[in-house]
Design a protein around this motif. Structure first.
Motif, PDB file in Angstrom:
ATOM      1  N   ILE A  13      15.656 -21.099  12.966  1.00 16.70           N
ATOM      2  CA  ILE A  13      15.131 -21.767  11.777  1.00 16.70           C
ATOM      3  C   ILE A  13      14.055 -20.892  11.155  1.00 16.70           C
ATOM      4  N   ALA A  14      14.282 -20.471   9.920  1.00 13.48           N
ATOM      5  CA  ALA A  14      13.338 -19.597   9.226  1.00 13.48           C
ATOM      6  C   ALA A  14      12.173 -20.407   8.672  1.00 13.48           C
ATOM      7  N   ILE A  15      10.956 -19.902   8.917  1.00 13.53           N
ATOM      8  CA  ILE A  15       9.717 -20.531   8.462  1.00 13.53           C
ATOM      9  C   ILE A  15       9.125 -19.652   7.365  1.00 13.53           C
ATOM     10  N   THR A  16       8.862 -20.249   6.202  1.00 14.38           N
ATOM     11  CA  THR A  16       8.307 -19.483   5.085  1.00 14.38           C
ATOM     12  C   THR A  16       6.805 -19.684   4.922  1.00 14.38           C
ATOM     13  N   ILE A  39       9.584 -15.557   8.273  1.00 14.20           N
ATOM     14  CA  ILE A  39       9.704 -14.830   7.011  1.00 14.20           C
ATOM     15  C   ILE A  39       8.652 -15.419   6.048  1.00 14.20           C
ATOM     16  N   PRO A  40       7.373 -15.142   6.312  1.00 13.92           N
ATOM     17  CA  PRO A  40       6.319 -15.715   5.462  1.00 13.92           C
ATOM     18  C   PRO A  40       6.463 -15.251   4.018  1.00 13.92           C
ATOM     19  N   SER A  41       6.490 -16.201   3.091  1.00 20.47           N
ATOM     20  CA  SER A  41       6.638 -15.842   1.680  1.00 20.47           C
ATOM     21  C   SER A  41       5.378 -16.162   0.869  1.00 20.47           C
ATOM     22  N   ILE A  42       4.323 -16.546   1.567  1.00 16.49           N
ATOM     23  CA  ILE A  42       3.032 -16.797   0.926  1.00 16.49           C
ATOM     24  C   ILE A  42       1.937 -16.169   1.780  1.00 16.49           C
ATOM     25  N   GLU A  43       0.983 -15.550   1.127  1.00 16.63           N
ATOM     26  CA  GLU A  43      -0.217 -15.050   1.805  1.00 16.63           C
ATOM     27  C   GLU A  43      -1.417 -15.779   1.217  1.00 16.63           C
ATOM     28  N   ILE A  44      -2.278 -16.311   2.087  1.00 15.71           N
ATOM     29  CA  ILE A  44      -3.423 -17.096   1.660  1.00 15.71           C
ATOM     30  C   ILE A  44      -4.676 -16.219   1.645  1.00 15.71           C
ATOM     31  N   LYS A  45      -5.431 -16.325   0.555  1.00 15.03           N
ATOM     32  CA  LYS A  45      -6.655 -15.538   0.421  1.00 15.03           C
ATOM     33  C   LYS A  45      -7.753 -16.416  -0.174  1.00 15.03           C
TER      34      LYS A  45
END
Length: 274
Positions: A13-16, A39-45
């Motif tokens: 199961i892919a986690i974004t 498969i992270p598709s968001i980066e938090i800053k």
């Protein structure tokens, strides 16, 4: 008859979710017999405007705020971090306990409780629509509402509150960006083509849109649509995300009734066992 037990059948199961938040979800997937795939598709800053946070805390102290609405755990953590950097953490927490605090879901509520903040309202539906339903018995006309959140969040909630007569301030304390690290992209595409991934979970509209952008240099949107639609069970956490997926040309196979990861995995398990 759909069984109550969650069984993910050793499927991948892919986690974004952002990399720094995906581990908890991965452990949950493993506990139910699944295999997490990252498969992270968001980066938090963190992107706090310190002057805006100072002003917010000052207004809390002078009792000129009526409601504060938290849409995520991130909104709490980054706000508290900003206040701590300013030496205003204690004033922030004391001030929050003087206003009506709404948390969009139980995890967000628990984060506030852990900070020592009393939570007055948690909507039955963990969404902007649920918030409006939750506020129906309350008078928000003329009330001052603050929403600490991510820059670029959908404007629907703020606009709907304004239509009810509320004075709404969105306090941007973090930003959701495209991941700087791109090494996983080609591997994800190869594994997708090889059938090594069984499902993908999208927790937000942005996570889906970013995935297409991340892969835009190596595959066309149409080819990616076809691959995702034919190779995976596609899961959307909530109707806003489902609508965004449809707009990207993706089918939505699973959407839980409650927008939590445990409920999402239960809905996925049930879908696979039908």
């Amino acid at each position: 008859m759909v069984p109550d037990a969650i069984d993910l059948k050793r499927r991948a199961i892919a986690i974004t979710r952002p990399a720094q938040q995906a581990e908890e979800t991965a452990e949950l997937i493993k506990s139910y017999g699944g295999v997490p795939y990252f498969i992270p598709s968001i980066e938090i800053k963190q992107t706090c405007d310190m002057e805006s946070v100072k002003q917010f805390v000052a207004e809390l102290k002078t009792n000129t705020i009526d409601y504060v609405m938290f849409m995520s755990v991130n909104g709490i953590r980054f706000l508290v971090s900003c206040a701590e950097d300013l030496g205003l953490k204690l004033h922030l927490l004391e001030g929050l306990n003087k206003v009506v605090v709404l948390a969009v879901g139980p995890k967000t509520a628990q984060e506030l409780v852990d900070c020592g903040v009393y939570v007055d309202l948690v909507p039955a539906k963990y969404s902007s629509e649920g918030i409006l339903d939750c506020l129906t018995p309350h008078e928000v006309n003329g009330k001052t509402v603050y929403i600490p959140r991510t820059k670029g969040a959908p404007p629907d909630l703020a606009n709907n509150l304004r239509s009810l007569g509320a004075v709404v301030h969105e306090l941007y304390v973090y930003e959701s960006l495209l991941p700087a690290e791109q090494d996983l992209n080609k591997k994800f595409l190869d594994d997708l083509r090889d059938g090594a991934i069984d499902a993908i979970i999208f927790g937000s509209s942005l996570s889906a849109k970013n995935l297409f952008e991340m892969l835009s240099e190596v595959i066309s949107p149409k080819q990616l649509q076809d691959l995702l639609n034919t190779k995976l069970t596609i899961v959307a956490i909530g109707p806003t995300t489902a609508q965004a997926l449809s707009g990207l040309g993706l089918k939505v196979d699973v959407m839980p009734e409650k927008y939590l990861f445990t409920e999402t995995l239960k809905a996925l398990s049930d879908y696979w066992q039908i």
